[in-house]
Design a protein around this motif. Structure first.
Motif, PDB file in Angstrom:
ATOM      1  N   LEU A  34       1.797  -6.928   1.409  1.00 52.06           N
ATOM      2  CA  LEU A  34       0.863  -7.089   2.521  1.00 52.06           C
ATOM      3  C   LEU A  34       1.668  -7.198   3.812  1.00 52.06           C
ATOM      4  N   HIS A  35       1.360  -6.325   4.757  1.00 53.50           N
ATOM      5  CA  HIS A  35       2.050  -6.316   6.048  1.00 53.50           C
ATOM      6  C   HIS A  35       1.021  -6.634   7.120  1.00 53.50           C
ATOM      7  N   GLY A  36       1.234  -7.684   7.850  1.00 53.65           N
ATOM      8  CA  GLY A  36       0.291  -8.086   8.895  1.00 53.65           C
ATOM      9  C   GLY A  36       0.779  -9.361   9.536  1.00 53.65           C
ATOM     10  N   GLU A  37      -0.158 -10.221   9.917  1.00 52.16           N
ATOM     11  CA  GLU A  37       0.227 -11.504  10.506  1.00 52.16           C
ATOM     12  C   GLU A  37       1.100 -12.299   9.539  1.00 52.16           C
ATOM     13  N   GLU A  38       0.766 -12.200   8.277  1.00 58.78           N
ATOM     14  CA  GLU A  38       1.539 -12.879   7.233  1.00 58.78           C
ATOM     15  C   GLU A  38       2.060 -11.814   6.273  1.00 58.78           C
ATOM     16  N   ASN A  39       3.364 -11.596   6.262  1.00 58.41           N
ATOM     17  CA  ASN A  39       3.946 -10.660   5.310  1.00 58.41           C
ATOM     18  C   ASN A  39       4.065 -11.364   3.965  1.00 58.41           C
ATOM     19  N   ARG A  40       3.588 -10.697   2.937  1.00 61.12           N
ATOM     20  CA  ARG A  40       3.541 -11.341   1.627  1.00 61.12           C
ATOM     21  C   ARG A  40       3.715 -10.276   0.545  1.00 61.12           C
ATOM     22  N   THR A  41       4.342 -10.632  -0.548  1.00 57.08           N
ATOM     23  CA  THR A  41       4.481  -9.744  -1.695  1.00 57.08           C
ATOM     24  C   THR A  41       3.846 -10.414  -2.903  1.00 57.08           C
ATOM     25  N   GLY A  86     -15.727  -2.805  10.909  1.00 56.25           N
ATOM     26  CA  GLY A  86     -14.905  -1.879  11.667  1.00 56.25           C
ATOM     27  C   GLY A  86     -13.414  -2.145  11.575  1.00 56.25           C
ATOM     28  N   MET A  87     -13.016  -3.174  10.828  1.00 53.93           N
ATOM     29  CA  MET A  87     -11.599  -3.458  10.636  1.00 53.93           C
ATOM     30  C   MET A  87     -10.985  -2.373   9.762  1.00 53.93           C
ATOM     31  N   ARG A  88      -9.748  -1.991  10.117  1.00 56.90           N
ATOM     32  CA  ARG A  88      -9.085  -0.906   9.402  1.00 56.90           C
ATOM     33  C   ARG A  88      -7.800  -1.375   8.749  1.00 56.90           C
ATOM     34  N   SER A  89      -7.447  -0.663   7.692  1.00 52.91           N
ATOM     35  CA  SER A  89      -6.140  -0.851   7.066  1.00 52.91           C
ATOM     36  C   SER A  89      -5.622   0.513   6.623  1.00 52.91           C
ATOM     37  N   PHE A  90      -4.312   0.634   6.673  1.00 52.18           N
ATOM     38  CA  PHE A  90      -3.616   1.826   6.209  1.00 52.18           C
ATOM     39  C   PHE A  90      -2.872   1.406   4.957  1.00 52.18           C
ATOM     40  N   GLU A  91      -3.056   2.154   3.863  1.00 50.68           N
ATOM     41  CA  GLU A  91      -2.467   1.744   2.598  1.00 50.68           C
ATOM     42  C   GLU A  91      -1.754   2.906   1.932  1.00 50.68           C
ATOM     43  N   VAL A  92      -0.626   2.588   1.340  1.00 48.16           N
ATOM     44  CA  VAL A  92       0.177   3.562   0.608  1.00 48.16           C
ATOM     45  C   VAL A  92       0.256   3.078  -0.833  1.00 48.16           C
ATOM     46  N   PHE A  93      -0.164   3.936  -1.759  1.00 48.69           N
ATOM     47  CA  PHE A  93      -0.155   3.605  -3.176  1.00 48.69           C
ATOM     48  C   PHE A  93       0.821   4.521  -3.900  1.00 48.69           C
ATOM     49  N   ASP A  94       1.649   3.929  -4.753  1.00 44.55           N
ATOM     50  CA  ASP A  94       2.497   4.687  -5.660  1.00 44.55           C
ATOM     51  C   ASP A  94       1.886   4.564  -7.048  1.00 44.55           C
ATOM     52  N   VAL A  95       1.745   5.706  -7.701  1.00 47.25           N
ATOM     53  CA  VAL A  95       1.102   5.768  -9.012  1.00 47.25           C
ATOM     54  C   VAL A  95       2.157   6.100 -10.063  1.00 47.25           C
ATOM     55  N   GLU A  96       2.105   5.374 -11.167  1.00 47.20           N
ATOM     56  CA  GLU A  96       3.025   5.597 -12.282  1.00 47.20           C
ATOM     57  C   GLU A  96       2.216   5.546 -13.575  1.00 47.20           C
ATOM     58  N   ASP A  97       2.335   6.562 -14.387  1.00 47.46           N
ATOM     59  CA  ASP A  97       1.591   6.641 -15.651  1.00 47.46           C
ATOM     60  C   ASP A  97       0.084   6.494 -15.430  1.00 47.46           C
ATOM     61  N   ARG A 101       1.166   1.317  -9.296  1.00 49.44           N
ATOM     62  CA  ARG A 101       2.436   0.613  -9.530  1.00 49.44           C
ATOM     63  C   ARG A 101       2.860  -0.194  -8.307  1.00 49.44           C
ATOM     64  N   ARG A 102       2.596   0.378  -7.115  1.00 46.15           N
ATOM     65  CA  ARG A 102       3.002  -0.287  -5.871  1.00 46.15           C
ATOM     66  C   ARG A 102       1.975   0.020  -4.792  1.00 46.15           C
ATOM     67  N   GLU A 103       1.711  -0.983  -3.981  1.00 50.78           N
ATOM     68  CA  GLU A 103       0.792  -0.819  -2.845  1.00 50.78           C
ATOM     69  C   GLU A 103       1.432  -1.470  -1.621  1.00 50.78           C
ATOM     70  N   HIS A 104       1.393  -0.742  -0.520  1.00 50.75           N
ATOM     71  CA  HIS A 104       1.768  -1.288   0.782  1.00 50.75           C
ATOM     72  C   HIS A 104       0.501  -1.261   1.627  1.00 50.75           C
ATOM     73  N   GLU A 105       0.066  -2.423   2.082  1.00 49.81           N
ATOM     74  CA  GLU A 105      -1.150  -2.524   2.889  1.00 49.81           C
ATOM     75  C   GLU A 105      -0.782  -3.009   4.284  1.00 49.81           C
ATOM     76  N   PHE A 106      -1.181  -2.231   5.286  1.00 51.57           N
ATOM     77  CA  PHE A 106      -0.925  -2.548   6.681  1.00 51.57           C
ATOM     78  C   PHE A 106      -2.269  -2.807   7.349  1.00 51.57           C
ATOM     79  N   LEU A 107      -2.504  -4.025   7.774  1.00 47.04           N
ATOM     80  CA  LEU A 107      -3.743  -4.385   8.449  1.00 47.04           C
ATOM     81  C   LEU A 107      -3.657  -3.943   9.901  1.00 47.04           C
ATOM     82  N   LEU A 108      -4.610  -3.133  10.330  1.00 42.47           N
ATOM     83  CA  LEU A 108      -4.576  -2.543  11.662  1.00 42.47           C
ATOM     84  C   LEU A 108      -5.514  -3.239  12.637  1.00 42.47           C
ATOM     85  N   GLY A 109      -6.456  -3.979  12.141  1.00 48.83           N
ATOM     86  CA  GLY A 109      -7.414  -4.643  13.026  1.00 48.83           C
ATOM     87  C   GLY A 109      -8.593  -3.776  13.365  1.00 48.83           C
TER      88      GLY A 109
END
Length: 109
Positions: A34-41, A86-97, A101-109
């Motif tokens: 999670l990427h935003g005000e609070e970065n968290r994994t 109306g809040m937006r987020s940009f997300e990148v997903f990596d798929v395995e099998d 497998r992995r998600e990066h979420e960027f909160l855009l507001g």
């Protein structure tokens, strides 16, 4: 099934709060950044599910996919989501099998 179609079913389960179906899309070693005000994994299925349930505990918000693009090899998908307010987020997903497998979420507001 294309990865972007799998992701659409994943999002449908999230909007419906169908956590058992939602779980089926997650790789056992899933990592959510999670990427935003609070970065968290968040690591692992149980922590992922606990985090998403907590996020929706006092909310009836729903979202829609505004844009989705899948890499030619189907292993990466990028999406732009917008929720009811109306809040937006940009997300990148990596798929395995065939699983997330992995998600990066960027909160855009």
């Amino acid at each position: 099934m294309k990865a972007v179609e799998t992701l659409a079913r994943f999002f449908r389960a999230e909007n419906e709060r169908d956590w058992e179906t939602y779980r089926a899309f997650l790789h056992p070693d899933v990592v959510w950044h999670l990427h935003g005000e609070e970065n968290r994994t968040i690591q692992g299925v149980e922590e992922y599910l606990r985090t998403i349930r907590d996020a929706y505990a006092a909310s009836d918000a729903h979202f829609r996919v505004e844009e989705a693009h899948e890499a030619a090899d189907g292993r990466r998908i990028v999406v732009l989501l917008v929720d009811d307010s109306g809040m937006r987020s940009f997300e990148v997903f990596d798929v395995e099998d065939g699983l997330i497998r992995r998600e990066h979420e960027f909160l855009l507001g």
